[in-house]
Scaffold this motif. Sequence first.
Motif, PDB file in Angstrom:
ATOM      1  N   SER A   1      -1.289  22.266  -5.153  1.00 52.81           N
ATOM      2  CA  SER A   1      -2.125  20.245  -4.657  1.00 52.81           C
ATOM      3  C   SER A   1      -1.420  19.485  -4.564  1.00 52.81           C
ATOM      4  CB  SER A   1      -2.143  20.202  -6.309  1.00 52.81           C
ATOM      5  OG  SER A   1      -1.094  19.927  -6.937  1.00 52.81           O
ATOM      6  N   PRO A   2      -1.702  18.238  -3.771  1.00 58.97           N
ATOM      7  CA  PRO A   2      -1.224  17.508  -3.165  1.00 58.97           C
ATOM      8  C   PRO A   2      -0.630  16.378  -3.959  1.00 58.97           C
ATOM      9  CG  PRO A   2      -3.293  16.125  -3.087  1.00 58.97           C
ATOM     10  CD  PRO A   2      -3.727  18.056  -4.088  1.00 58.97           C
ATOM     11  N   LEU A   3       0.901  16.878  -3.288  1.00 66.67           N
ATOM     12  CA  LEU A   3       2.460  15.722  -3.553  1.00 66.67           C
ATOM     13  C   LEU A   3       2.101  14.148  -3.492  1.00 66.67           C
ATOM     14  CD1 LEU A   3       5.135  15.698  -5.907  1.00 66.67           C
ATOM     15  CD2 LEU A   3       6.076  16.787  -3.759  1.00 66.67           C
ATOM     16  N   TYR A   4       2.774  13.236  -4.023  1.00 61.80           N
ATOM     17  CA  TYR A   4       2.551  11.972  -3.978  1.00 61.80           C
ATOM     18  C   TYR A   4       4.224  11.773  -4.602  1.00 61.80           C
ATOM     19  CZ  TYR A   4      -2.359  11.872  -3.252  1.00 61.80           C
ATOM     20  OH  TYR A   4      -3.406  12.075  -2.498  1.00 61.80           O
ATOM     21  N   THR A   5       5.004  11.062  -3.953  1.00 62.85           N
ATOM     22  CA  THR A   5       5.801  10.718  -4.186  1.00 62.85           C
ATOM     23  C   THR A   5       7.101   8.934  -3.885  1.00 62.85           C
ATOM     24  OG1 THR A   5       6.662  11.162  -2.180  1.00 62.85           O
ATOM     25  CG2 THR A   5       7.278  13.341  -3.616  1.00 62.85           C
ATOM     26  N   LEU A   6       7.823   9.091  -4.059  1.00 57.11           N
ATOM     27  CA  LEU A   6       8.113   7.778  -3.437  1.00 57.11           C
ATOM     28  C   LEU A   6       9.436   7.876  -2.819  1.00 57.11           C
ATOM     29  CD1 LEU A   6       7.806   4.691  -6.406  1.00 57.11           C
ATOM     30  CD2 LEU A   6       6.150   5.624  -4.564  1.00 57.11           C
ATOM     31  N   PRO A   7       9.467   7.254  -1.398  1.00 52.19           N
ATOM     32  CA  PRO A   7       9.441   5.575  -1.443  1.00 52.19           C
ATOM     33  C   PRO A   7       7.761   5.374  -0.817  1.00 52.19           C
ATOM     34  CG  PRO A   7      11.177   6.610  -0.255  1.00 52.19           C
ATOM     35  CD  PRO A   7      10.355   7.424  -0.851  1.00 52.19           C
ATOM     36  N   LEU A   8       7.122   3.939  -1.669  1.00 55.92           N
ATOM     37  CA  LEU A   8       5.845   3.828  -1.008  1.00 55.92           C
ATOM     38  C   LEU A   8       6.097   2.494  -0.281  1.00 55.92           C
ATOM     39  CD1 LEU A   8       2.516   4.457  -0.582  1.00 55.92           C
ATOM     40  CD2 LEU A   8       2.886   3.659  -2.942  1.00 55.92           C
ATOM     41  N   ILE A   9       5.116   1.991   0.357  1.00 58.54           N
ATOM     42  CA  ILE A   9       5.794   0.625   0.496  1.00 58.54           C
ATOM     43  C   ILE A   9       4.008   0.218   1.240  1.00 58.54           C
ATOM     44  CG2 ILE A   9       7.972   0.330   2.116  1.00 58.54           C
ATOM     45  CD1 ILE A   9       6.371  -0.287   4.632  1.00 58.54           C
ATOM     46  N   HIS A  10       3.962  -1.401   0.719  1.00 53.95           N
ATOM     47  CA  HIS A  10       2.406  -1.542   1.256  1.00 53.95           C
ATOM     48  C   HIS A  10       2.151  -3.481   1.614  1.00 53.95           C
ATOM     49  CE1 HIS A  10      -1.662  -2.984  -0.990  1.00 53.95           C
ATOM     50  NE2 HIS A  10      -1.725  -3.325   0.838  1.00 53.95           N
ATOM     51  N   ASP A  11       1.992  -3.523   2.920  1.00 52.56           N
ATOM     52  CA  ASP A  11       2.084  -4.264   3.753  1.00 52.56           C
ATOM     53  C   ASP A  11       1.184  -4.737   3.896  1.00 52.56           C
ATOM     54  OD1 ASP A  11       3.070  -6.211   5.643  1.00 52.56           O
ATOM     55  OD2 ASP A  11       3.885  -4.887   7.110  1.00 52.56           O
ATOM     56  N   LEU A  12       1.513  -6.017   2.530  1.00 50.04           N
ATOM     57  CA  LEU A  12       0.379  -6.691   2.586  1.00 50.04           C
ATOM     58  C   LEU A  12      -0.037  -7.463   4.221  1.00 50.04           C
ATOM     59  CD1 LEU A  12       1.196  -9.099  -0.822  1.00 50.04           C
ATOM     60  CD2 LEU A  12      -0.301  -6.458  -0.489  1.00 50.04           C
ATOM     61  N   SER A  13       1.298  -7.871   5.454  1.00 56.21           N
ATOM     62  CA  SER A  13       0.246  -8.702   6.346  1.00 56.21           C
ATOM     63  C   SER A  13      -0.247  -7.949   7.256  1.00 56.21           C
ATOM     64  CB  SER A  13       1.771  -8.771   6.523  1.00 56.21           C
ATOM     65  OG  SER A  13       3.190  -9.801   6.002  1.00 56.21           O
ATOM     66  N   THR A  14      -0.148  -6.724   7.183  1.00 53.85           N
ATOM     67  CA  THR A  14      -1.011  -5.837   7.989  1.00 53.85           C
ATOM     68  C   THR A  14      -2.064  -4.991   6.902  1.00 53.85           C
ATOM     69  OG1 THR A  14       0.181  -3.932   7.610  1.00 53.85           O
ATOM     70  CG2 THR A  14       0.809  -5.436   9.438  1.00 53.85           C
ATOM     71  N   GLY A  15      -1.962  -5.211   5.550  1.00 56.05           N
ATOM     72  CA  GLY A  15      -2.794  -3.930   4.987  1.00 56.05           C
ATOM     73  C   GLY A  15      -2.171  -2.101   5.296  1.00 56.05           C
ATOM     74  N   ALA A  16      -1.379  -2.230   5.639  1.00 62.30           N
ATOM     75  CA  ALA A  16      -0.695  -0.949   5.994  1.00 62.30           C
ATOM     76  C   ALA A  16       0.059  -0.156   4.741  1.00 62.30           C
ATOM     77  CB  ALA A  16       0.105  -0.712   6.691  1.00 62.30           C
ATOM     78  N   VAL A  17      -0.301   1.147   4.088  1.00 61.38           N
ATOM     79  CA  VAL A  17       0.526   1.547   3.332  1.00 61.38           C
ATOM     80  C   VAL A  17       0.663   3.005   3.553  1.00 61.38           C
ATOM     81  CG1 VAL A  17      -0.237   2.687   0.579  1.00 61.38           C
ATOM     82  CG2 VAL A  17      -1.283   1.069   1.537  1.00 61.38           C
ATOM     83  N   VAL A  18       2.056   2.629   3.727  1.00 62.19           N
ATOM     84  CA  VAL A  18       2.900   3.803   4.084  1.00 62.19           C
ATOM     85  C   VAL A  18       3.672   4.547   3.010  1.00 62.19           C
ATOM     86  CG1 VAL A  18       4.307   4.654   6.214  1.00 62.19           C
ATOM     87  CG2 VAL A  18       2.859   2.811   5.441  1.00 62.19           C
ATOM     88  N   ALA A  19       3.777   5.940   2.572  1.00 54.84           N
ATOM     89  CA  ALA A  19       4.443   6.804   1.781  1.00 54.84           C
ATOM     90  C   ALA A  19       5.504   7.783   3.209  1.00 54.84           C
ATOM     91  CB  ALA A  19       3.487   7.654   1.079  1.00 54.84           C
ATOM     92  N   ASP A  20       6.584   8.041   2.143  1.00 58.78           N
ATOM     93  CA  ASP A  20       7.929   8.725   3.069  1.00 58.78           C
ATOM     94  C   ASP A  20       8.963   8.349   3.818  1.00 58.78           C
ATOM     95  OD1 ASP A  20       8.042  12.127   3.928  1.00 58.78           O
ATOM     96  OD2 ASP A  20       8.794  10.596   5.580  1.00 58.78           O
ATOM     97  N   SER A  21       9.829   8.058   3.662  1.00 63.43           N
ATOM     98  CA  SER A  21      11.368   7.015   4.100  1.00 63.43           C
ATOM     99  C   SER A  21      11.344   7.747   5.261  1.00 63.43           C
ATOM    100  CB  SER A  21      12.764   7.653   3.168  1.00 63.43           C
ATOM    101  OG  SER A  21      12.840   9.227   3.994  1.00 63.43           O
ATOM    102  N   SER A  22      11.252   8.650   5.780  1.00 62.24           N
ATOM    103  CA  SER A  22      10.941   8.396   7.696  1.00 62.24           C
ATOM    104  C   SER A  22       9.685   8.174   8.434  1.00 62.24           C
ATOM    105  CB  SER A  22      11.234   9.771   8.228  1.00 62.24           C
ATOM    106  OG  SER A  22      12.518  10.415   7.439  1.00 62.24           O
ATOM    107  N   LYS A  23       8.952   7.761   7.625  1.00 59.90           N
ATOM    108  CA  LYS A  23       7.570   7.541   8.000  1.00 59.90           C
ATOM    109  C   LYS A  23       7.489   5.909   8.297  1.00 59.90           C
ATOM    110  CE  LYS A  23       4.165  11.173   7.939  1.00 59.90           C
ATOM    111  NZ  LYS A  23       4.492  12.069   7.198  1.00 59.90           N
ATOM    112  N   ILE A  24       8.419   5.601   6.785  1.00 63.47           N
ATOM    113  CA  ILE A  24       8.438   4.063   6.385  1.00 63.47           C
ATOM    114  C   ILE A  24       9.146   3.909   7.447  1.00 63.47           C
ATOM    115  CG2 ILE A  24       9.271   2.377   5.161  1.00 63.47           C
ATOM    116  CD1 ILE A  24       8.147   4.379   2.773  1.00 63.47           C
ATOM    117  N   ALA A  25      10.035   4.339   7.891  1.00 61.73           N
ATOM    118  CA  ALA A  25      11.337   3.783   9.100  1.00 61.73           C
ATOM    119  C   ALA A  25      10.690   3.820  10.621  1.00 61.73           C
ATOM    120  CB  ALA A  25      12.521   5.067   9.791  1.00 61.73           C
TER     121      ALA A  25
END
Lengths: 251, 251
Positions: free
Chosen positions: B69-93
């Motif tokens: 089954s799919p795994l969900y982890t932190l970190p997760l950011i929600h950028d209210l300025s753009t609406g973007a929701v990004v998980a995974d520290s490398s993808k966030i970078a």
Amino acid sequence: MSAGGTNIIFYDIPSTLPQNAWSPNTWKTRYALNYMGLAYKTVWVEHHQVEALSKGLGAAPTGTRPNGSPLYTLPLIHDLSTGAVVADSSKIALYLDATYPNAGASGRRLIPPGSRALHLAFEAAAHPLLAPLYQYGLPATVAHLRPASTAYFERTRAEKWGVALADMAPRGAADAVEWQRVKDGFGTLDAWIQEGGVYLMGETPCYADLWIAGFVQWIKLVLPERWEDMKLWHGGRWATLLASLEPYATV
Amino acid sequence: MSAGGTNIIFYDIPSTLPQNAWSPNTWKTRYALNYMGLAYKTVWVEHHQVEALSKGLGAAPTGTRPNGSPLYTLPLIHDLSTGAVVADSSKIALYLDATYPNAGASGRRLIPPGSRALHLAFEAAAHPLLAPLYQYGLPATVAHLRPASTAYFERTRAEKWGVALADMAPRGAADAVEWQRVKDGFGTLDAWIQEGGVYLMGETPCYADLWIAGFVQWIKLVLPERWEDMKLWHGGRWATLLASLEPYATV
């Protein structure tokens, strides 16, 4: 040959193939020398003569044999301009960048400033990705070596890998599994290159691209039937890579 | 908090430690946000609530559980300025670099131009180097979690690693061997950093340095006795690294 004050002897391993050069590791150095536009002369050395040559030139060993004794390998360069003798393709790349920062007319660098550490990380990550390739490449290579190297190559590779070359290539169902592992390894490299652009670091090749190309050359040269399959992988990435580096593939 | 038009919610995992933050993976993102000088607000989420939160925000899974089954982890950011929701520290970078190329007053980038592919290679190479660390870090972490997370953490980690946390830490002779493996892994990272200079890419930190620092923070926080040993490793490299990044360690 000599140009811009450089006069480099590049020791490579011969074969019976039309272009002579075949080794993935010496290809990395050949690409590097050509890419930087450095003048050099190739001297062809059979496998069983590499150790005596290396010791005679005072080269450092590049590894350790299974029995614990020092291992000497090609590529090896002897830079007559500086007296430096450098073995190991990565060490040679570092040497060339440091010694010829404004190489010939090209001005090209192999390892862009700031990326030395990440180049080391690249090799550490890429080596295991391509590990499944050796079981195909080594047995296919032996058929193209000159007789003087064949027995030595067969004995030393069997010692290192723990299996005779004749028994190394996967057969039947194992072949499909293992060749898929090779494809998956190149698939990861393809994904990384996509992050970079045309090449790993963008619009121009870096040493890590030449590193990959050395292995692709090996497949193309000693596994021509597999290469017909691989040419279609990853949107034609690997055929495109070799074609774009063709100006630097002169033997 | 809000500055420069940014308004980022950063989801992190709480603990009973004085500074609350402990996870090596969320530390990478905290360092990244602080280093770029972006304004953000931390929201603390217990382990068992991460999946519902992630699905509610429409975040992509970051992996797959042992049962498929799919795994969900932190970190997760929600950028209210753009609406973007990004998980995974490398993808966030990657997201932060792309979205805030002239971040705040710092103008700092996490992944210098041209080094995205080599950053991926770095992570692929560094993860196995630090694999021996988890058998120490996971059991030590559980003692510092809030009660709401403890049972969930113990169950999911045992599923993933195939051993109960209470039985995970090496004992006796195995401890000396395994802790040496941790040291050797950091020794390779130290050798790479030496090629770079002060940091992996030279005089200023890049994301890969923050990636390492996240793991060093974890050791310092949950394995304080081991940290006393580690502080002496590699010429004091790891204590120096944390000290130099202290301006970006604000929780």
